[in-house]
Write a protein that holds these residues in place. Structure first.
Motif, PDB file in Angstrom:
ATOM      1  N   LYS A 192     -13.787  14.680 -18.264  1.00 20.67           N
ATOM      2  CA  LYS A 192     -15.091  15.008 -17.668  1.00 20.67           C
ATOM      3  C   LYS A 192     -15.766  16.154 -18.404  1.00 20.67           C
ATOM      4  CE  LYS A 192     -17.290  16.172 -13.233  1.00 20.67           C
ATOM      5  NZ  LYS A 192     -18.493  16.505 -13.941  1.00 20.67           N
ATOM      6  N   LYS A 193     -15.012  17.187 -18.709  1.00 21.65           N
ATOM      7  CA  LYS A 193     -15.567  18.346 -19.408  1.00 21.65           C
ATOM      8  C   LYS A 193     -16.125  17.939 -20.776  1.00 21.65           C
ATOM      9  CE  LYS A 193     -14.290  22.983 -20.943  1.00 21.65           C
ATOM     10  NZ  LYS A 193     -13.240  23.982 -21.034  1.00 21.65           N
ATOM     11  N   PHE A 194     -15.368  17.141 -21.512  1.00 20.12           N
ATOM     12  CA  PHE A 194     -15.832  16.686 -22.827  1.00 20.12           C
ATOM     13  C   PHE A 194     -17.103  15.852 -22.702  1.00 20.12           C
ATOM     14  CE2 PHE A 194     -16.051  13.326 -26.040  1.00 20.12           C
ATOM     15  CZ  PHE A 194     -16.233  14.115 -27.164  1.00 20.12           C
ATOM     16  N   ASN A 195     -17.096  14.870 -21.796  1.00 18.03           N
ATOM     17  CA  ASN A 195     -18.257  13.991 -21.644  1.00 18.03           C
ATOM     18  C   ASN A 195     -19.495  14.751 -21.178  1.00 18.03           C
ATOM     19  OD1 ASN A 195     -16.941  11.656 -22.507  1.00 18.03           O
ATOM     20  ND2 ASN A 195     -16.268  11.136 -20.447  1.00 18.03           N
ATOM     21  N   ASP A 196     -19.315  15.667 -20.226  1.00 18.01           N
ATOM     22  CA  ASP A 196     -20.447  16.448 -19.719  1.00 18.01           C
ATOM     23  C   ASP A 196     -21.057  17.320 -20.812  1.00 18.01           C
ATOM     24  OD1 ASP A 196     -20.058  15.314 -17.229  1.00 18.01           O
ATOM     25  OD2 ASP A 196     -19.201  17.119 -16.315  1.00 18.01           O
ATOM     26  N   ARG A 238     -20.845  16.937 -24.107  1.00 10.01           N
ATOM     27  CA  ARG A 238     -21.451  16.081 -25.125  1.00 10.01           C
ATOM     28  C   ARG A 238     -22.819  15.598 -24.671  1.00 10.01           C
ATOM     29  NH1 ARG A 238     -21.848  10.823 -26.387  1.00 10.01           N
ATOM     30  NH2 ARG A 238     -21.842  10.333 -28.604  1.00 10.01           N
ATOM     31  N   GLU A 239     -22.897  15.111 -23.432  1.00 11.83           N
ATOM     32  CA  GLU A 239     -24.170  14.620 -22.899  1.00 11.83           C
ATOM     33  C   GLU A 239     -25.210  15.738 -22.831  1.00 11.83           C
ATOM     34  OE1 GLU A 239     -25.877  12.758 -18.747  1.00 11.83           O
ATOM     35  OE2 GLU A 239     -23.807  12.309 -19.310  1.00 11.83           O
ATOM     36  N   LYS A 240     -24.807  16.887 -22.334  1.00 11.73           N
ATOM     37  CA  LYS A 240     -25.731  18.030 -22.209  1.00 11.73           C
ATOM     38  C   LYS A 240     -26.287  18.438 -23.572  1.00 11.73           C
ATOM     39  CE  LYS A 240     -25.729  22.949 -21.176  1.00 11.73           C
ATOM     40  NZ  LYS A 240     -24.910  24.097 -20.827  1.00 11.73           N
ATOM     41  N   MET A 241     -25.417  18.600 -24.537  1.00 11.46           N
ATOM     42  CA  MET A 241     -25.867  19.076 -25.848  1.00 11.46           C
ATOM     43  C   MET A 241     -26.648  18.011 -26.616  1.00 11.46           C
ATOM     44  SD  MET A 241     -25.268  22.126 -25.505  1.00 11.46           S
ATOM     45  CE  MET A 241     -26.106  22.517 -27.022  1.00 11.46           C
ATOM     46  N   ASN A 242     -26.306  16.741 -26.432  1.00 11.40           N
ATOM     47  CA  ASN A 242     -27.114  15.684 -27.042  1.00 11.40           C
ATOM     48  C   ASN A 242     -28.537  15.726 -26.495  1.00 11.40           C
ATOM     49  OD1 ASN A 242     -25.152  14.717 -28.747  1.00 11.40           O
ATOM     50  ND2 ASN A 242     -24.632  12.959 -27.478  1.00 11.40           N
ATOM     51  N   GLU A 243     -28.663  15.949 -25.180  1.00 11.18           N
ATOM     52  CA  GLU A 243     -29.991  16.059 -24.577  1.00 11.18           C
ATOM     53  C   GLU A 243     -30.762  17.237 -25.157  1.00 11.18           C
ATOM     54  OE1 GLU A 243     -29.716  16.109 -20.299  1.00 11.18           O
ATOM     55  OE2 GLU A 243     -28.728  14.143 -20.263  1.00 11.18           O
ATOM     56  N   VAL A 244     -30.102  18.376 -25.311  1.00 10.26           N
ATOM     57  CA  VAL A 244     -30.758  19.555 -25.884  1.00 10.26           C
ATOM     58  C   VAL A 244     -31.235  19.263 -27.298  1.00 10.26           C
ATOM     59  CG1 VAL A 244     -30.370  21.915 -26.727  1.00 10.26           C
ATOM     60  CG2 VAL A 244     -29.545  21.254 -24.456  1.00 10.26           C
ATOM     61  N   ILE A 245     -30.364  18.725 -28.113  1.00 10.98           N
ATOM     62  CA  ILE A 245     -30.688  18.460 -29.521  1.00 10.98           C
ATOM     63  C   ILE A 245     -31.826  17.446 -29.634  1.00 10.98           C
ATOM     64  CG2 ILE A 245     -29.799  17.458 -31.670  1.00 10.98           C
ATOM     65  CD1 ILE A 245     -27.024  18.717 -30.767  1.00 10.98           C
ATOM     66  N   CYS A 251     -15.108  14.005 -32.464  1.00 13.82           N
ATOM     67  CA  CYS A 251     -15.285  12.600 -32.835  1.00 13.82           C
ATOM     68  C   CYS A 251     -14.085  11.773 -32.392  1.00 13.82           C
ATOM     69  CB  CYS A 251     -15.479  12.461 -34.343  1.00 13.82           C
ATOM     70  SG  CYS A 251     -16.933  13.315 -34.970  1.00 13.82           S
ATOM     71  N   ILE A 252     -12.912  12.331 -32.539  1.00 17.93           N
ATOM     72  CA  ILE A 252     -11.692  11.643 -32.109  1.00 17.93           C
ATOM     73  C   ILE A 252     -11.764  11.342 -30.615  1.00 17.93           C
ATOM     74  CG2 ILE A 252      -9.197  11.913 -31.754  1.00 17.93           C
ATOM     75  CD1 ILE A 252      -9.225  13.572 -34.441  1.00 17.93           C
ATOM     76  N   LYS A 253     -12.128  12.337 -29.816  1.00 17.04           N
ATOM     77  CA  LYS A 253     -12.226  12.130 -28.366  1.00 17.04           C
ATOM     78  C   LYS A 253     -13.261  11.064 -28.039  1.00 17.04           C
ATOM     79  CE  LYS A 253     -10.715  16.703 -26.924  1.00 17.04           C
ATOM     80  NZ  LYS A 253     -11.149  18.006 -26.385  1.00 17.04           N
ATOM     81  N   TYR A 254     -14.397  11.127 -28.704  1.00 14.87           N
ATOM     82  CA  TYR A 254     -15.445  10.138 -28.449  1.00 14.87           C
ATOM     83  C   TYR A 254     -14.925   8.722 -28.727  1.00 14.87           C
ATOM     84  CZ  TYR A 254     -19.591   7.325 -28.844  1.00 14.87           C
ATOM     85  OH  TYR A 254     -20.510   6.320 -28.688  1.00 14.87           O
ATOM     86  N   ARG A 312      -3.308  16.032 -30.310  1.00 11.50           N
ATOM     87  CA  ARG A 312      -4.437  16.190 -29.388  1.00 11.50           C
ATOM     88  C   ARG A 312      -5.015  14.830 -28.993  1.00 11.50           C
ATOM     89  NH1 ARG A 312      -4.826  20.784 -32.629  1.00 11.50           N
ATOM     90  NH2 ARG A 312      -6.296  19.854 -34.104  1.00 11.50           N
ATOM     91  N   ALA A 313      -5.017  13.888 -29.939  1.00 13.79           N
ATOM     92  CA  ALA A 313      -5.494  12.541 -29.624  1.00 13.79           C
ATOM     93  C   ALA A 313      -4.575  11.872 -28.605  1.00 13.79           C
ATOM     94  CB  ALA A 313      -5.582  11.701 -30.901  1.00 13.79           C
ATOM     95  N   ALA A 314      -3.275  12.018 -28.781  1.00 11.99           N
ATOM     96  CA  ALA A 314      -2.317  11.442 -27.831  1.00 11.99           C
ATOM     97  C   ALA A 314      -2.491  12.067 -26.444  1.00 11.99           C
ATOM     98  CB  ALA A 314      -0.890  11.640 -28.336  1.00 11.99           C
ATOM     99  N   GLU A 315      -2.710  13.371 -26.399  1.00  8.57           N
ATOM    100  CA  GLU A 315      -2.938  14.048 -25.122  1.00  8.57           C
ATOM    101  C   GLU A 315      -4.192  13.485 -24.431  1.00  8.57           C
ATOM    102  OE1 GLU A 315      -3.682  18.565 -23.401  1.00  8.57           O
ATOM    103  OE2 GLU A 315      -4.320  18.100 -25.454  1.00  8.57           O
ATOM    104  N   TYR A 316      -5.265  13.344 -25.192  1.00 11.35           N
ATOM    105  CA  TYR A 316      -6.523  12.843 -24.628  1.00 11.35           C
ATOM    106  C   TYR A 316      -6.370  11.382 -24.207  1.00 11.35           C
ATOM    107  CZ  TYR A 316     -11.563  12.757 -23.903  1.00 11.35           C
ATOM    108  OH  TYR A 316     -12.817  12.673 -23.343  1.00 11.35           O
ATOM    109  N   TRP A 317      -5.677  10.595 -25.009  1.00 11.71           N
ATOM    110  CA  TRP A 317      -5.428   9.192 -24.656  1.00 11.71           C
ATOM    111  C   TRP A 317      -4.669   9.096 -23.339  1.00 11.71           C
ATOM    112  CZ3 TRP A 317      -7.440   4.722 -25.774  1.00 11.71           C
ATOM    113  CH2 TRP A 317      -6.755   3.550 -25.439  1.00 11.71           C
ATOM    114  N   GLU A 318      -3.645   9.938 -23.183  1.00 13.07           N
ATOM    115  CA  GLU A 318      -2.887   9.954 -21.923  1.00 13.07           C
ATOM    116  C   GLU A 318      -3.797  10.278 -20.743  1.00 13.07           C
ATOM    117  OE1 GLU A 318       0.362   9.041 -21.385  1.00 13.07           O
ATOM    118  OE2 GLU A 318       0.257   8.387 -23.485  1.00 13.07           O
ATOM    119  N   GLU A 319      -4.714  11.218 -20.948  1.00 15.59           N
ATOM    120  CA  GLU A 319      -5.678  11.565 -19.894  1.00 15.59           C
ATOM    121  C   GLU A 319      -6.578  10.372 -19.576  1.00 15.59           C
ATOM    122  OE1 GLU A 319      -6.245  14.405 -18.012  1.00 15.59           O
ATOM    123  OE2 GLU A 319      -4.340  15.147 -18.813  1.00 15.59           O
TER     124      GLU A 319
END
Length: 117
Positions: free
Chosen positions: A6-10, A12-19, A64-67, A103-110
């Motif tokens: 949730k933190k990553f997605n929020d 990313r969305e917020k900063m994409n809107e700003v940019i 980018c990996i998380k995305y 870190r990718a494995a951790e995020y995938w598990e999440e």
């Protein structure tokens, strides 16, 4: 959805809107190219996301990996397939990719555990 996801997605969305709100034509075109690159074509979206994930791991871009992990999950990539993707990225990128694989494995598990909640 897990707090990590949730933190990553929020963010990313917020900063994409700003940019994008700054109305810079070059950045808007770049974002558009990125979006269109991953649409179905001679290769399907799923394959393109897996390729994007390998490239992101080799280039060592954790955001980018998380995305791409999130997109791969949405498109039905399995854990067994994901670890083959990780293997390709490590062979291509070398041992410098190992911390990013952790870190990718951790995020995938999440991502996988958030589906169960």
């Amino acid at each position: 959805m897990s707090e990590l996801v949730k933190k990553f997605n929020d963010y990313r969305e917020k900063m994409n809107e700003v940019i994008l709100s700054k109305d810079n034509l070059v950045l808007k075109r770049l974002w558009n190219l990125d979006t269109n690159t991953y649409e179905d074509g001679a290769l399907d979206k799923r394959t393109k996301e897996m390729l994007g994930l390998v490239a992101s791991m080799v280039l060592r871009c954790d955001d980018c990996i998380k995305y791409h992990l999130g997109k791969c999950r949405e498109l039905g990539v399995t854990t067994q397939q994901m670890y083959e993707i990780f293997a390709v990225a490590n062979i291509v990128g070398g041992t410098i990719v190992i911390p990013h694989t952790r870190r990718a494995a951790e995020y995938w598990e999440e991502l996988m555990s958030s589906e169960l909640k």
